[in-house]
Write a protein that holds these residues in place. Structure first.
Motif, PDB file in Angstrom:
ATOM      1  N   MET A 168       0.763  -1.102   0.026  1.00 50.14           N
ATOM      2  CA  MET A 168      -0.029  -0.049   0.051  1.00 50.14           C
ATOM      3  C   MET A 168       0.795   1.353  -0.030  1.00 50.14           C
ATOM      4  N   MET A 171       2.456   1.563  -3.650  1.00 57.89           N
ATOM      5  CA  MET A 171       1.364   1.795  -4.535  1.00 57.89           C
ATOM      6  C   MET A 171       0.945   3.491  -4.505  1.00 57.89           C
ATOM      7  N   GLU A 177      -4.688   6.773  -7.429  1.00 57.67           N
ATOM      8  CA  GLU A 177      -5.954   5.848  -7.293  1.00 57.67           C
ATOM      9  C   GLU A 177      -6.475   6.087  -5.782  1.00 57.67           C
ATOM     10  N   LEU A 182      -6.577   0.538  -4.486  1.00 57.44           N
ATOM     11  CA  LEU A 182      -5.263   0.046  -4.134  1.00 57.44           C
ATOM     12  C   LEU A 182      -5.353  -1.000  -2.985  1.00 57.44           C
ATOM     13  N   LYS A 186      -3.697  -4.883  -3.674  1.00 56.38           N
ATOM     14  CA  LYS A 186      -2.990  -5.441  -2.645  1.00 56.38           C
ATOM     15  C   LYS A 186      -3.495  -7.004  -2.180  1.00 56.38           C
TER      16      LYS A 186
END
Length: 256
Positions: A168, A171, A177, A182, A186
């Motif tokens: 997390m 990303m 996003e 996300l 994940k």
């Protein structure tokens, strides 16, 4: 394994499945419980990886709405997760067990630090994204994102605690996003890593079938529940539980 130990392992599986689908770090629930039943650390890690597969899959299915429109991205990132997860699982069985027993307390400690810092990390990520105009390049899979998530998957294949938080964080910094979308990615990546590592372990490692089955059933139930009601959980309460159990794991590992 005594009946009460079986109940404890099952309950830990339920908790880990729910936590993994929402936050990550469920391994910090199951791992110390498996150690408490007398399993060696490497056997506990392998059994945990096998048992958490159903929870990872049910968590990913629970977030399927957030995955709409992300199929191409997920496929690319899953390829890196597969390679990384296999590499981490290979390291787990290649390195001597004494090395694992020395490394894992440090990994658990780092995982706990990430759990504690997760709100600050998320805040920094949001602030950085709000300060920058949307950039279409940050909506695709760039080399840095792929490399970062692949390396995180190596860690996940070796020892999965706080793997989701690492995903997390990476990303969040590199993709524009919403956090829930996300979170869906994940869960898919965690399922890929757990599955490829478990497939490798089936043929190359020793594990405890009782522990695997108990965690598998528990994590599947927990994953579905976590995906359904996870947004209602108190993040502070979850972090407190994870830190408490993780600290117990460090103490038990050091005193073994």
């Amino acid at each position: 394994m005594t009946p009460w130990e079986m109940v404890a392992v099952f309950a830990a599986g339920v908790g880990a499945g729910g936590i993994n689908s929402v936050v990550g770090s469920g391994t910090l629930i199951t791992f110390p419980v498996l150690l408490a039943t007398g399993l060696p650390p490497v056997t506990a890690t392998v059994s945990n990886a096998l048992g958490l597969i159903p929870g990872s899959i049910s968590g990913a299915i629970g977030y399927r709405k957030e995955l709409v429109g992300q199929g191409r991205r997920v496929l690319k990132l899953s390829a890196g997760a597969l390679v990384g997860g296999l590499g981490g699982a290979t390291l787990l069985l290649t390195l001597p067990s004494t090395a694992f027993e020395r490394i894992v307390p440090t990994l658990v400690g780092l995982a706990l630090v990430l759990v504690v810092l997760q709100p600050l990390i998320s805040k920094k990520v949001r602030a950085r994204r709000e300060a920058r105009p949307q950039d279409s390049a940050r909506r695709d899979v760039g080399p840095l994102l792929l490399l970062g998530l692949t390396l995180a998957s190596v860690y996940g294949g070796y020892f999965a605690a706080a793997q989701g938080i690492i995903y997390m964080s990476i990303m969040g910094m590199l993709l524009d996003e919403p956090m829930q979308r996300l979170n869906g990615i994940k869960n898919v990546l965690a399922a890929v890593v757990n599955s490829i590592a478990a497939l490798f372990f089936l043929f190359a490692a020793h594990f405890d079938w009782t522990a695997v089955l108990l965690i598998a059933v528990g994590s599947a139930l927990g994953g579905m529940t976590g995906a359904a009601v996870g947004r209602r959980f108190s993040p502070a309460a979850l972090r407190a539980l994870i830190v408490t159990v993780g600290t117990a794991a460090i103490v038990q590992l050091v005193l073994r």
